[in-house]
Design a protein around this motif. Structure first.
Motif, mmCIF file in Angstrom:
data_model
loop_
_atom_site.group_PDB
_atom_site.id
_atom_site.type_symbol
_atom_site.label_atom_id
_atom_site.label_comp_id
_atom_site.label_asym_id
_atom_site.label_seq_id
_atom_site.Cartn_x
_atom_site.Cartn_y
_atom_site.Cartn_z
ATOM 1 N N ASP A 307 77.556 42.965 50.596
ATOM 2 C CA ASP A 307 77.357 42.332 49.149
ATOM 3 C C ASP A 307 78.785 42.860 48.158
ATOM 4 O O ASP A 307 78.888 42.416 47.029
ATOM 5 C CB ASP A 307 76.238 42.920 48.622
ATOM 6 C CG ASP A 307 75.116 42.018 48.911
ATOM 7 O OD1 ASP A 307 75.284 41.513 49.323
ATOM 8 O OD2 ASP A 307 74.002 43.490 48.906
ATOM 9 N N CYS A 308 79.959 43.385 48.988
ATOM 10 C CA CYS A 308 80.800 43.756 48.159
ATOM 11 C C CYS A 308 82.272 42.844 48.444
ATOM 12 O O CYS A 308 83.787 43.103 49.124
ATOM 13 C CB CYS A 308 81.623 44.614 49.451
ATOM 14 S SG CYS A 308 82.343 45.995 47.845
ATOM 15 N N SER A 309 81.067 41.163 48.063
ATOM 16 C CA SER A 309 82.517 40.669 48.202
ATOM 17 C C SER A 309 82.925 40.043 46.695
ATOM 18 O O SER A 309 82.869 38.532 46.322
ATOM 19 C CB SER A 309 81.899 38.847 48.833
ATOM 20 O OG SER A 309 80.985 38.745 48.671
ATOM 21 N N ALA A 310 83.057 40.576 45.614
ATOM 22 C CA ALA A 310 82.600 40.406 44.375
ATOM 23 C C ALA A 310 84.361 40.086 43.397
ATOM 24 O O ALA A 310 84.932 40.543 43.630
ATOM 25 C CB ALA A 310 82.230 41.167 43.650
ATOM 26 N N ASN B 24 87.663 44.445 39.233
ATOM 27 C CA ASN B 24 86.232 44.646 39.846
ATOM 28 C C ASN B 24 86.005 46.049 38.615
ATOM 29 O O ASN B 24 84.681 46.316 39.786
ATOM 30 C CB ASN B 24 86.261 44.369 41.189
ATOM 31 C CG ASN B 24 85.581 43.693 41.967
ATOM 32 O OD1 ASN B 24 85.720 42.495 41.505
ATOM 33 N ND2 ASN B 24 86.332 43.849 43.370
ATOM 34 N N GLY B 243 87.997 48.314 44.663
ATOM 35 C CA GLY B 243 86.578 49.179 44.584
ATOM 36 C C GLY B 243 85.710 47.999 45.339
ATOM 37 O O GLY B 243 85.603 47.017 44.452
ATOM 38 N N CYS B 244 85.053 48.676 46.071
ATOM 39 C CA CYS B 244 83.600 47.140 44.757
ATOM 40 C C CYS B 244 82.227 47.988 44.863
ATOM 41 O O CYS B 244 81.505 48.487 44.691
ATOM 42 C CB CYS B 244 82.856 47.209 46.556
ATOM 43 S SG CYS B 244 81.291 46.672 47.054
ATOM 44 N N PRO B 245 81.679 47.378 42.706
ATOM 45 C CA PRO B 245 81.123 47.492 42.299
ATOM 46 C C PRO B 245 79.211 47.668 43.084
ATOM 47 O O PRO B 245 78.478 48.480 43.141
ATOM 48 C CB PRO B 245 80.931 46.648 41.542
ATOM 49 C CG PRO B 245 81.288 45.348 41.388
ATOM 50 C CD PRO B 245 82.411 45.955 42.966
ATOM 51 N N PHE B 246 79.538 47.037 44.128
ATOM 52 C CA PHE B 246 77.995 47.209 44.569
ATOM 53 C C PHE B 246 77.565 48.567 46.055
ATOM 54 O O PHE B 246 76.582 48.523 46.935
ATOM 55 C CB PHE B 246 77.851 46.142 46.094
ATOM 56 C CG PHE B 246 77.311 44.589 44.827
ATOM 57 C CD1 PHE B 246 76.635 45.013 43.464
ATOM 58 C CD2 PHE B 246 78.721 43.495 44.841
ATOM 59 C CE1 PHE B 246 76.404 43.702 43.156
ATOM 60 C CE2 PHE B 246 78.650 42.810 43.942
ATOM 61 C CZ PHE B 246 77.248 42.625 42.399
#
Lengths: 316, 316
Positions: A307-310, B24, B243-246
């Protein structure tokens, strides 16, 4: 389409989490918890462990259960367990416990060795000769470890000849495998090359194992350098267990799952199954009760859908 | 005694923290805070920045102040500022704001491009031709960025020819510098080699910039591979911002201070002063109000005397 980057087809990964990883952790695991962690790692295909140390329980309370831990793992077959020992008494305890190999350790820098084992380097090397004589004919294998190989937190740079001198002494007493310890994360790619080249010149009888810490973030860059030089033995700790109690957030050993991920993606066989290694990392995380520094156990393997394609939708 | 590992004497490091790092993050910085961070980085010797994006403020609220930020930095001389733009309207806003270069971005995978900019790859490439025509004769430089170059979080592996095809289109409209984005940390050393070799075959007019994320811990191992291939342009973010919020704990971009530490120790000139870069990282940490993933800013440079030698005294 993927081409191997190195002639190496197989690399040996020794798990040092139970020893180097746990000895500095605030939370002390019970023997049963350590056994559960080791069994999860064995299930992932890990074949070599630095399991514990036979040192003073007062000095390292986290490893006070050394003999008990070895006894609890007696039924595990086909796995090599080693333990650090500082002197003859430790060696005798290790022999009695039934470990596969003992690791004789000394620092390349005098002040670190003094602080660590209260001996000069020369005294440590003399102890090793005594231990080697005492264990002659026993089934136990002798290995070596050189702390502060790439730099000393007290003295700074370490002369490569000090490392070579110790390695020669190890070779003289019949030690084949010598671990080069990056105790406080001071290794760099040029230092890796310099030290490996030097050892090949002056102590060609030994096989070096590279033991990096990720204290300054470049642990796996140093692994790349080691691989390019043809080194095929590395040490790592599950989850990146370890670290420094005085530098919050600073990493300890390079993480086993990140190392195995890198090697596997490079087409190098480790005999270790990454998804099951990640399961073992989750066991470690639960036992320690805190997030560990390793990345692959958080992000998942490469093709885990994420899901890390923000990234932004950007019609603006 | 330290030998250079690569023929490269100088490497260009572009700081992407203000854009890729901040977009992000939960905490949105004020324009004044961003200016303070950029000025700290300029003081450390950083010469190239990916500063912001001219995208919809609704889509990326953290970068809504793009024009204001550029205006606030007008007095800074000798520094190259770039900004991402998704379409002609964004390009016109960037031109008006007075940015040095705009970065046209597209994903190598269709589903990521659709989610990111609501266009097919072909439509994005057509937009780029339109933008190139509209900006002909303007002082602004056009650059390119290819997201999901090493893998797509939705589709998995990405065909290297899709990357090559986009790079050729960039070359056709006069773009020289193309950033290869490792959007969700799927790059590996063999993929780096494969993609760089392919681009040298099919789009020799472009100069690739490697943009790695440390999502799976091997960002600097990929840098080592890039250096071995002779690539001399890299992108990183101060502190490892992003980084990735998820994926709590998963790293974002490779950290600028860890990258500059590695390059400096390899004898490669970046023009950046490590101690002052670490000061800039401390500014970033204070502004974000949380520990950032970078290691060197926590542990200090290599010869910083350290209390982190908590090895056991082991007379036991």
């Amino acid at each position: 389409m993927r081409q191997p980057m190195t002639a190496l087809e197989r690399v040996h990964v020794t798990e040092v989490g139970p020893r180097d990883g746990l000895q500095n952790e605030e939370r002390v695991l019970t023997t049963a918890e350590k056994v559960a962690l080791v069994r999860a790692l064995v299930a992932a295909g890990v074949k070599e462990f630095e399991l514990t140390s036979f040192v003073s329980p007062r000095a390292v309370p986290a490893l006070a259960d050394a003999a008990e831990l070895v006894a609890e793992l007696k039924d595990v077959e086909g796995i090599h367990f080693s333990a650090l020992v500082p002197n003859l008494r430790g060696a005798e305890r290790a022999l009695e416990a039934g470990i596969d190999s003992i690791v004789l350790f000394v620092s390349a820098s005098q002040s670190h060795n003094a602080k660590n084992v209260n001996r000069s380097v020369k005294e440590s090397l003399r102890d090793f000769e005594q231990i080697a004589r005492a264990l002659e004919g026993s089934p136990i294998e002798l290995r070596g470890a050189i702390a502060t190989t790439f730099g000393c937190p007290f003295e700074g740079n370490v002369d490569v000849r000090a490392v070579g001198n110790i390695a020669r002494h190890f070779a003289d007493i019949g030690v084949r495998y010598v671990s080069l310890g990056d105790t406080t994360g001071m290794a760099t790619p040029p230092l890796v090359s310099e030290r490996i080249w030097h050892l090949r010149e002056v102590a060609s009888g030994i096989e070096p194992t590279l033991h990096f810490h990720n204290t300054r973030g470049i642990g796996l860059a140093n692994v790349m350098q080691g691989l390019a030089l043809g080194v095929d033995r590395f040490e790592s700790s599950i989850g990146g267990l370890g670290g420094c109690p005085f530098a919050p957030g600073a990493s300890g050993n390079i993480a086993s799952e990140d190392l195995v991920y890198l090697l596997t993606e490079m087409g190098i066989d480790t005999g270790i199954d990454l998804p099951r290694l990640i399961e073992a990392a989750h066991v470690a995380t639960r036992l320690m009760g805190r997030p560990l520094p390793a990345q692959v156990s958080k992000a998942g393997p490469r093709l885990a859908l994420s899901d890390c394609s923000a990234v932004p939708t950007a019609r603006g």
